[in-house]
Design a protein around this motif. Structure first.
Motif, short mmCIF file in Angstrom:
data_model
loop_
_atom_site.label_atom_id
_atom_site.label_comp_id
_atom_site.label_asym_id
_atom_site.label_seq_id
_atom_site.Cartn_x
_atom_site.Cartn_y
_atom_site.Cartn_z
N ILE A 132 1.31 -0.92 -0.21
CA ILE A 132 0.21 -0.14 -0.06
C ILE A 132 0.58 1.61 -0.20
CG2 ILE A 132 -1.75 -1.15 0.95
CD1 ILE A 132 -1.54 0.30 3.65
N GLU A 133 2.19 1.58 0.77
CA GLU A 133 2.69 2.60 0.50
C GLU A 133 3.56 2.46 -0.71
OE1 GLU A 133 3.04 0.13 2.64
OE2 GLU A 133 2.90 0.90 4.96
N SER A 134 3.84 1.42 -1.36
CA SER A 134 4.48 1.87 -2.56
C SER A 134 3.41 2.08 -3.54
CB SER A 134 5.14 0.13 -3.46
OG SER A 134 5.16 0.68 -4.75
N ALA A 135 1.76 1.80 -3.74
CA ALA A 135 1.13 2.85 -4.62
C ALA A 135 0.12 4.05 -4.24
CB ALA A 135 -0.13 1.62 -4.27
N LEU A 136 0.45 4.23 -2.78
CA LEU A 136 0.53 5.70 -2.99
C LEU A 136 1.68 6.89 -3.09
CD1 LEU A 136 -1.27 7.69 -1.08
CD2 LEU A 136 -0.33 7.12 0.85
N GLU A 137 2.75 6.23 -2.99
CA GLU A 137 3.98 6.99 -3.57
C GLU A 137 3.69 7.20 -5.07
OE1 GLU A 137 9.11 6.93 -3.66
OE2 GLU A 137 7.63 5.44 -2.22
N GLN A 138 3.23 6.34 -5.46
CA GLN A 138 3.44 5.84 -7.05
C GLN A 138 2.50 7.00 -7.90
OE1 GLN A 138 4.25 2.57 -9.56
NE2 GLN A 138 4.26 1.58 -7.59
N ALA A 139 1.10 6.73 -6.81
CA ALA A 139 -0.07 7.99 -7.03
C ALA A 139 -0.21 9.06 -6.51
CB ALA A 139 -1.48 7.31 -6.18
N ARG A 140 1.03 9.17 -5.31
CA ARG A 140 0.87 10.62 -5.53
C ARG A 140 2.15 11.49 -6.44
NH1 ARG A 140 1.82 10.06 1.13
NH2 ARG A 140 -0.15 11.39 2.05
N GLU A 141 2.28 10.81 -7.21
CA GLU A 141 4.01 11.09 -7.95
C GLU A 141 3.06 11.52 -9.10
OE1 GLU A 141 8.09 10.09 -9.91
OE2 GLU A 141 7.27 9.16 -8.79
N ALA A 142 2.16 10.49 -9.34
CA ALA A 142 1.66 11.10 -10.67
C ALA A 142 0.02 11.81 -10.48
CB ALA A 142 0.88 9.65 -11.20
N ALA A 143 -0.44 12.12 -9.39
CA ALA A 143 -1.31 13.43 -9.02
C ALA A 143 -0.54 14.46 -9.16
CB ALA A 143 -1.78 12.94 -7.91
N ALA A 144 0.66 14.49 -9.00
CA ALA A 144 1.12 15.68 -8.92
C ALA A 144 1.23 17.10 -8.75
CB ALA A 144 1.67 16.64 -10.98
N GLY A 145 1.12 16.56 -7.24
CA GLY A 145 0.12 18.05 -6.82
C GLY A 145 -1.41 18.27 -6.43
N LYS A 146 -2.22 17.37 -6.45
CA LYS A 146 -3.35 16.94 -6.84
C LYS A 146 -3.59 15.61 -5.09
CE LYS A 146 -5.16 18.59 -11.02
NZ LYS A 146 -6.18 18.55 -11.95
N ASP A 147 -5.05 15.56 -5.12
CA ASP A 147 -5.07 14.68 -3.95
C ASP A 147 -5.47 13.09 -5.09
OD1 ASP A 147 -5.42 16.41 -2.54
OD2 ASP A 147 -7.71 16.54 -2.49
N VAL A 148 -5.25 12.38 -3.68
CA VAL A 148 -5.55 10.50 -4.86
C VAL A 148 -5.91 10.24 -4.10
CG1 VAL A 148 -4.26 8.48 -4.57
CG2 VAL A 148 -3.17 10.60 -4.81
N SER A 149 -7.50 9.44 -4.88
CA SER A 149 -8.72 9.42 -3.76
C SER A 149 -8.40 7.71 -4.03
CB SER A 149 -9.40 9.55 -5.55
OG SER A 149 -11.10 8.57 -5.10
N LEU A 150 -8.92 7.61 -2.58
CA LEU A 150 -8.97 6.10 -2.26
C LEU A 150 -10.99 5.42 -2.77
CD1 LEU A 150 -7.92 2.99 -1.22
CD2 LEU A 150 -8.27 4.41 1.08
N ALA A 151 -10.26 4.26 -3.96
CA ALA A 151 -12.11 4.23 -3.97
C ALA A 151 -12.05 3.26 -3.61
CB ALA A 151 -11.89 4.04 -6.15
N GLY A 152 -11.63 2.22 -3.01
CA GLY A 152 -12.06 1.22 -2.21
C GLY A 152 -11.46 -0.41 -2.73
N GLY A 153 -11.61 -1.48 -2.66
CA GLY A 153 -13.08 -1.30 -1.29
C GLY A 153 -12.60 -1.18 -0.25
N ALA A 154 -13.49 -2.70 0.61
CA ALA A 154 -12.88 -2.25 1.96
C ALA A 154 -11.69 -2.66 3.05
CB ALA A 154 -14.11 -3.03 3.04
N SER A 155 -11.47 -3.25 2.35
CA SER A 155 -10.04 -4.48 2.55
C SER A 155 -9.20 -3.08 2.28
CB SER A 155 -9.89 -5.22 1.85
OG SER A 155 -8.08 -6.04 2.22
N VAL A 156 -9.14 -2.68 0.96
CA VAL A 156 -7.43 -1.31 1.42
C VAL A 156 -8.40 -0.88 1.75
CG1 VAL A 156 -6.82 0.19 -0.77
CG2 VAL A 156 -7.32 -2.19 -1.39
N ALA A 157 -9.21 -0.37 2.17
CA ALA A 157 -9.85 0.59 3.07
C ALA A 157 -9.07 1.04 4.38
CB ALA A 157 -10.73 1.13 2.91
#
Length: 212
Positions: A132-157
């Motif tokens: 999950i940390e790697s996914a968040l790091e990659q998503a933040r880099e791709a978001a380029a200053g915008k927010d990251v949406s966590l779409a689910g499901g419940a286990s990942v949340a």
């Protein structure tokens, strides 16, 4: 600062999906009822590329906010599709057809490697196998200053909440009891939540929390 924002529908007894999820029942038995309030909305039709008439009510600005200032999305493999284990020779391409509603890079958590899947409308699914940390790091880099949406499901949340990585939770609470299925808040420790909004709308109550 880039925030990780969860929006998810739950039942009154805390389930984000019913039991026995499958290709025929992607949200489990009874789980589709969690979104009955969403389907008649005009914004729902627009998100899915249809310019059909629909309702505008108190839920409309809440749903519009889900997509505001979002530069990337994270989801679990169970949300992406019903396929389990190693990917097949003709792997699943998502529930949403050739133009998914995300229009940003989407990072799918999985245990099995797969090449990125580019779809129409700007959505590219990236399959992340190192947590999950790697996914968040990659998503933040791709978001380029915008927010990251966590779409689910419940286990990942649950994983992101337990790890202290989630910044906002937007719950859409449907007035039904599922009795079984995938709980949203089991085993997440004792996160501190501050309620920042409550919106009553037809068939649903929207509750927004800041995690701190």
């Amino acid at each position: 600062m880039t925030k990780l924002r969860l929006h998810i529908a739950v039942s009154l007894d805390g389930y984000a999906a019913g039991p026995d999820q499958s290709e025929q029942n992607p949200l489990g038995i009874g789980g589709e009822s969690l979104h009955e309030w969403l389907l008649p909305l005009a914004i729902f039709a627009r998100i899915h590329g249809r310019e059909e008439e629909g309702e505008v009510n108190a839920s409309t600005p809440v749903v519009e906010e889900w997509f505001e200032n979002v530069g990337a999305t994270i989801m679990g493999r169970n949300m992406f599709g019903p396929e389990r284990g190693p990917w097949s020779d003709d792997p699943w391409r998502g529930w949403w057809g050739e133009e998914p509603p995300y229009h940003v890079p989407v990072y799918v958590l999985t245990h099995h490697p797969r090449e990125p899947l580019e779809m129409q409308g700007g959505t590219i699914f990236h399959f992340v196998t190192d947590g999950i940390e790697s996914a968040l790091e990659q998503a933040r880099e791709a978001a380029a200053g915008k927010d990251v949406s966590l779409a689910g499901g419940a286990s990942v949340a649950r994983q992101y909440l337990a790890a202290g990585l989630l910044d906002e939770i937007d719950l859409s609470v449907a007035p039904l009891l599922l009795g079984d299925g995938e709980r949203l808040f089991g085993g997440v420790g004792e996160p501190r939540l501050e309620q920042v909004r409550a919106v009553e709308a037809p068939g649903v109550t929207h509750l927004k929390y800041r995690v701190g």
